[in-house]
Design a protein around this motif. Sequence first.
Motif, PDB file in Angstrom:
ATOM      1  N   ASN A 108       0.950  -1.205   0.045  1.00 24.50           N
ATOM      2  CA  ASN A 108       0.146   0.013   0.022  1.00 24.50           C
ATOM      3  C   ASN A 108       0.707   1.231  -0.038  1.00 24.50           C
ATOM      4  OD1 ASN A 108      -2.160  -1.710   0.166  1.00 24.50           O
ATOM      5  ND2 ASN A 108      -2.130  -1.736   2.369  1.00 24.50           N
ATOM      6  N   THR A 162      -0.717   2.585   6.769  1.00 26.15           N
ATOM      7  CA  THR A 162      -1.596   1.949   7.226  1.00 26.15           C
ATOM      8  C   THR A 162      -1.865   0.405   6.236  1.00 26.15           C
ATOM      9  OG1 THR A 162      -3.816   2.773   6.448  1.00 26.15           O
ATOM     10  CG2 THR A 162      -2.956   3.706   8.495  1.00 26.15           C
ATOM     11  N   SER A 163      -2.608  -0.238   6.792  1.00 23.73           N
ATOM     12  CA  SER A 163      -2.728  -1.590   6.151  1.00 23.73           C
ATOM     13  C   SER A 163      -3.925  -1.353   5.012  1.00 23.73           C
ATOM     14  CB  SER A 163      -2.775  -2.604   7.118  1.00 23.73           C
ATOM     15  OG  SER A 163      -1.934  -3.090   7.854  1.00 23.73           O
ATOM     16  N   PHE A 164      -5.005  -0.350   5.525  1.00 21.27           N
ATOM     17  CA  PHE A 164      -6.015  -0.253   4.771  1.00 21.27           C
ATOM     18  C   PHE A 164      -6.221   1.081   3.935  1.00 21.27           C
ATOM     19  CE2 PHE A 164      -6.853  -3.523   7.895  1.00 21.27           C
ATOM     20  CZ  PHE A 164      -7.092  -4.594   7.052  1.00 21.27           C
ATOM     21  N   PRO A 218      -2.920   0.432  -3.277  1.00 18.85           N
ATOM     22  CA  PRO A 218      -2.168  -0.911  -3.385  1.00 18.85           C
ATOM     23  C   PRO A 218      -1.658  -1.153  -4.615  1.00 18.85           C
ATOM     24  CG  PRO A 218      -4.593  -1.240  -2.472  1.00 18.85           C
ATOM     25  CD  PRO A 218      -4.124   0.144  -3.217  1.00 18.85           C
ATOM     26  N   LYS A 276       3.528   0.744   2.926  1.00 24.40           N
ATOM     27  CA  LYS A 276       2.987  -0.222   4.024  1.00 24.40           C
ATOM     28  C   LYS A 276       3.131  -1.740   3.237  1.00 24.40           C
ATOM     29  CE  LYS A 276       1.630  -1.985   8.019  1.00 24.40           C
ATOM     30  NZ  LYS A 276       2.457  -1.946   9.326  1.00 24.40           N
ATOM     31  N   PHE A 292       1.669  -5.237   2.774  1.00 30.96           N
ATOM     32  CA  PHE A 292       0.551  -5.905   3.022  1.00 30.96           C
ATOM     33  C   PHE A 292       0.350  -7.386   2.898  1.00 30.96           C
ATOM     34  CE2 PHE A 292      -4.117  -6.884   1.927  1.00 30.96           C
ATOM     35  CZ  PHE A 292      -4.431  -6.518   3.183  1.00 30.96           C
TER      36      PHE A 292
END
Length: 328
Positions: A10, A15-17, A21, A319, A321
């Motif tokens: 990402n 953050t992961s969300f 991506p 990040k 993922f």
Amino acid sequence: MSTYPYVIINVFTRTSFGGNPAIVIALPPNTLSHPQTFSEETMIKTSLAFAQPMAVFLSLSPENSTLLDVRFYLGTLAPLICGHATLAAVKALCTNSLPSLGQWGPEVKLRTKEGLIISARSITESGSEEDKYEITLPATPVVTVPDVEIDRIASVFSEAAGRNVQVEYAARGEGKMGNYLMVVVGPDENVGDMKLDCEVLHQRVQLCYRALCKHSVALRSELRFPDEHNTSYSINILTNVTPDADQVFVSRMFTPAEGLPEDHVCGSAHTLLVPYWATRLGKKNQEEMYVRQVSLRGGELWVSWDQDRSLVRLKGHAKAFGKGDFTI
């Protein structure tokens, strides 16, 4: 059958969300050189199978060990450059997430199919626990569209929003970036909260472009429009300044004509946005600006314009993922 490693990263987020991506895929050396042994059809099918906003394919260059060949695919769409996917590739390389591509230091150079060399690097900043990643892209000159066209564009965005949208200015990219349309809306418009019907953008913005193309051959020449086969503003950038002192401008980017209603965070859009806002706001040469793309996932960027070299620098976090292998 062959097996290929990949990572999903990402970009422009911590953050992961959040952010945008991209899947980064390592291919064997020389795979993307001439003759290309990993076919375009296979890259398209692989991109569609993973269903990520962008797939990046990397292969070591046969003639230069400091260079990687790169290809970008979103299904059948193969953009000239993809900013967020490039940043994802740099993150993967600088963190040794794809060991088959070798060990890389903080500096990376990628070569596109057209021969464009993209420079990128990882940056460790004092007092920060997380690295940032920076890419350098050619700035995109823009051409102001005529008032009659701005009126049409305003009517399209108003219809898509279901209310009157205040459009202050509109311009398109030059040359190969001629399908990029930048629309600057008034400071009272909340770009992040704006709900747009992308099907309206898909149908109506193309009609605006075609109407302008037919208006005058001389006008086409004056505005330095691309070839006639490029029949739409397929990439639509919405932007304005913000009252927040910590961020200079915000943006969103819509590409329904390419099968992607909204791009979460678009690096290439900033090759138009950064020079425009730096000029309009009187920023110094290479002065850094903190900006945000305010899509649902959102993203944050630190950007600057090198006026002397006509380059745009985009910097942000990335990040990791997920990772794995696939066999075909």
